[in-house]
Design a protein around this motif. Structure first.
Motif, PDB file in Angstrom:
ATOM      1  N   SER A 114      44.374  34.199  49.380  1.00 50.87           N
ATOM      2  CA  SER A 114      45.624  33.718  49.459  1.00 50.87           C
ATOM      3  C   SER A 114      46.054  33.263  47.760  1.00 50.87           C
ATOM      4  CB  SER A 114      45.922  32.511  50.373  1.00 50.87           C
ATOM      5  OG  SER A 114      44.870  31.336  50.108  1.00 50.87           O
ATOM      6  N   ALA A 115      45.043  32.549  47.182  1.00 47.62           N
ATOM      7  CA  ALA A 115      45.415  32.136  45.946  1.00 47.62           C
ATOM      8  C   ALA A 115      45.629  33.276  44.990  1.00 47.62           C
ATOM      9  CB  ALA A 115      44.437  31.264  45.107  1.00 47.62           C
ATOM     10  N   GLU A 116      45.000  34.287  45.083  1.00 47.66           N
ATOM     11  CA  GLU A 116      45.071  35.610  44.097  1.00 47.66           C
ATOM     12  C   GLU A 116      46.200  36.254  44.594  1.00 47.66           C
ATOM     13  OE1 GLU A 116      40.318  34.774  44.628  1.00 47.66           O
ATOM     14  OE2 GLU A 116      42.281  34.513  45.672  1.00 47.66           O
ATOM     15  N   ALA A 117      46.690  36.409  45.762  1.00 44.39           N
ATOM     16  CA  ALA A 117      47.910  37.040  46.236  1.00 44.39           C
ATOM     17  C   ALA A 117      48.902  36.343  45.797  1.00 44.39           C
ATOM     18  CB  ALA A 117      47.908  37.451  47.701  1.00 44.39           C
ATOM     19  N   ALA A 118      49.036  34.999  45.701  1.00 46.62           N
ATOM     20  CA  ALA A 118      50.339  34.174  45.197  1.00 46.62           C
ATOM     21  C   ALA A 118      50.362  34.358  43.905  1.00 46.62           C
ATOM     22  CB  ALA A 118      49.921  32.600  45.542  1.00 46.62           C
ATOM     23  N   THR A 119      49.457  34.598  43.104  1.00 49.90           N
ATOM     24  CA  THR A 119      49.691  34.922  41.490  1.00 49.90           C
ATOM     25  C   THR A 119      49.851  36.281  41.343  1.00 49.90           C
ATOM     26  OG1 THR A 119      47.806  33.003  41.210  1.00 49.90           O
ATOM     27  CG2 THR A 119      48.553  34.866  39.336  1.00 49.90           C
ATOM     28  N   ASP A 120      49.585  37.220  42.056  1.00 44.59           N
ATOM     29  CA  ASP A 120      49.655  38.746  42.009  1.00 44.59           C
ATOM     30  C   ASP A 120      49.834  39.462  43.270  1.00 44.59           C
ATOM     31  OD1 ASP A 120      49.966  41.151  41.272  1.00 44.59           O
ATOM     32  OD2 ASP A 120      47.555  41.551  40.585  1.00 44.59           O
ATOM     33  N   PRO A 121      51.059  39.627  43.540  1.00 43.70           N
ATOM     34  CA  PRO A 121      51.275  40.265  44.863  1.00 43.70           C
ATOM     35  C   PRO A 121      50.632  41.797  45.185  1.00 43.70           C
ATOM     36  CG  PRO A 121      53.198  40.343  43.753  1.00 43.70           C
ATOM     37  CD  PRO A 121      52.380  39.454  43.114  1.00 43.70           C
ATOM     38  N   ASP A 122      50.239  42.202  44.094  1.00 44.62           N
ATOM     39  CA  ASP A 122      49.463  43.373  43.997  1.00 44.62           C
ATOM     40  C   ASP A 122      48.006  43.386  44.007  1.00 44.62           C
ATOM     41  OD1 ASP A 122      51.818  45.379  44.068  1.00 44.62           O
ATOM     42  OD2 ASP A 122      52.196  44.952  42.106  1.00 44.62           O
ATOM     43  N   PHE A 123      47.464  42.099  44.159  1.00 48.44           N
ATOM     44  CA  PHE A 123      46.088  41.856  44.184  1.00 48.44           C
ATOM     45  C   PHE A 123      45.394  43.003  45.084  1.00 48.44           C
ATOM     46  CE2 PHE A 123      42.373  39.804  46.042  1.00 48.44           C
ATOM     47  CZ  PHE A 123      41.668  39.446  44.728  1.00 48.44           C
ATOM     48  N   LEU A 124      44.267  43.322  44.516  1.00 47.84           N
ATOM     49  CA  LEU A 124      43.489  44.265  45.399  1.00 47.84           C
ATOM     50  C   LEU A 124      42.014  43.699  45.430  1.00 47.84           C
ATOM     51  CD1 LEU A 124      44.246  47.679  43.710  1.00 47.84           C
ATOM     52  CD2 LEU A 124      45.268  46.839  46.161  1.00 47.84           C
ATOM     53  N   VAL A 125      41.429  43.620  46.496  1.00 48.29           N
ATOM     54  CA  VAL A 125      40.172  43.241  47.032  1.00 48.29           C
ATOM     55  C   VAL A 125      39.223  44.343  46.598  1.00 48.29           C
ATOM     56  CG1 VAL A 125      38.326  42.479  48.682  1.00 48.29           C
ATOM     57  CG2 VAL A 125      40.933  41.702  48.678  1.00 48.29           C
ATOM     58  N   GLU A 126      38.235  44.031  45.772  1.00 48.10           N
ATOM     59  CA  GLU A 126      37.068  45.116  45.331  1.00 48.10           C
ATOM     60  C   GLU A 126      35.819  44.845  45.972  1.00 48.10           C
ATOM     61  OE1 GLU A 126      37.866  47.425  43.303  1.00 48.10           O
ATOM     62  OE2 GLU A 126      39.643  46.929  42.210  1.00 48.10           O
ATOM     63  N   PRO A 127      35.002  45.603  45.972  1.00 45.06           N
ATOM     64  CA  PRO A 127      33.645  45.369  46.459  1.00 45.06           C
ATOM     65  C   PRO A 127      32.857  44.213  45.949  1.00 45.06           C
ATOM     66  CG  PRO A 127      33.829  47.812  46.042  1.00 45.06           C
ATOM     67  CD  PRO A 127      35.044  47.135  45.561  1.00 45.06           C
TER      68      PRO A 127
END
Length: 264
Positions: A114-127
């Motif tokens: 949630s912290a990453e997505a709040a900063t960047d709505p295009d945040f992608l989870v990587e392996p």
């Protein structure tokens, strides 16, 4: 013939834990109504119909003692399960009525981005993000549902914010193509759950391959569930999730009630 044991068993212990509050049921389902945010495909693609209720009777002449409605909806509306047959890579796989029930119940693995997505709505989870989580919490369990918490559930009552469109497309978090391939081919999970409108990131149509979460997961007999709520109420590990789609013969998806059992 022996009589059943009168000693408390697993089911009795479960009921006792629910009654006593040691075990809590958390509803992870978004309320299904006409206002629920839905995926909007650009031309020339055809969209599903939105959800609506058609009143047939309400304690009146058509039905003096009852009230009932017709339901009008596409399969992929609201909190719903994607079956392998939804995508071209899984077209010969299970439809939603054929998903084995044992794979609809399993450990809940909750990862908080949630912290990453709040900063960047295009945040992608990587392996690497998931591998870092495994280093702290242990390997992904067999048959687990991987639930990605991005904080996107807070937008459920604001379709514009939820879909987050601008001139360059939709901007919502998700998983990268590499992560989708790795989850599908290298991990024992049953499915992926997200808070967003689909299991792919908002701009995943531009990925290679397009919509890789659908491409890889459904193509490898794994499932998706979308528009989850209340993931903040779940621990990282230790909860159990129950995913309950309608048993629609030939269905590529179904609206679902998704519940989690959490020890308190």
């Amino acid at each position: 013939m022996s009589l059943p044991s009168t000693e408390p068993g697993l089911i009795q212990n479960l009921i006792g834990a629910l009654d006593g509050g040691a075990l809590e049921v958390v509803d992870l389902t978004a309320p299904l109504s006409a206002g629920i945010p839905t995926l909007k495909l650009p031309d020339p693609f055809v969209n599903l119909i939105d959800f609506s209720l058609e009143q047939v009777s309400a304690f009146d002449e058509p039905g003096p003692f009852w009230k009932h409605n017709n339901i009008h909806t596409g399969e992929h509306i609201g909190t719903h399960v994607d079956a392998p047959s939804h995508w071209i890579t899984g077209r010969d796989g299970d439809d939603v009525s054929q998903i084995p029930v044992r794979r609809l119940v399993g450990p809940a693995v909750v990862m908080d981005f949630s912290a990453e997505a709040a900063t960047d709505p295009d945040f992608l989870v990587e392996p690497e993000h998931i591998q870092a989580w495994e280093a702290e919490h242990g390997a992904l369990p067999d048959g687990a549902w991987l639930l990605l918490r991005t904080g996107w559930d807070k937008y459920i009552d604001d379709a514009d914010a939820f879909l987050n469109f601008d001139d360059t497309g939709s901007h919502t978090p998700g998983i990268s193509a590499a992560c989708a391939k790795w989850l599908a081919e290298e991990t024992p999970i049953a499915g992926l759950g997200v808070e967003t409108v689909g299991i792919d990131a908002g701009n995943a149509g531009a990925f290679d391959p397009p919509f890789p979460a659908h491409y890889y997961l459904l193509g490898n007999n794994k499932y998706g569930v979308t528009l989850l709520q209340n993931l903040a109420a779940l621990p990282a590990t230790g909860a159990m999730v129950v995913v309950s789609p309608l048993k629609i013969v030939g269905g590529t998806a179904s609206p679902a009630r998704v519940l989690a059992f959490v020890e308190r």
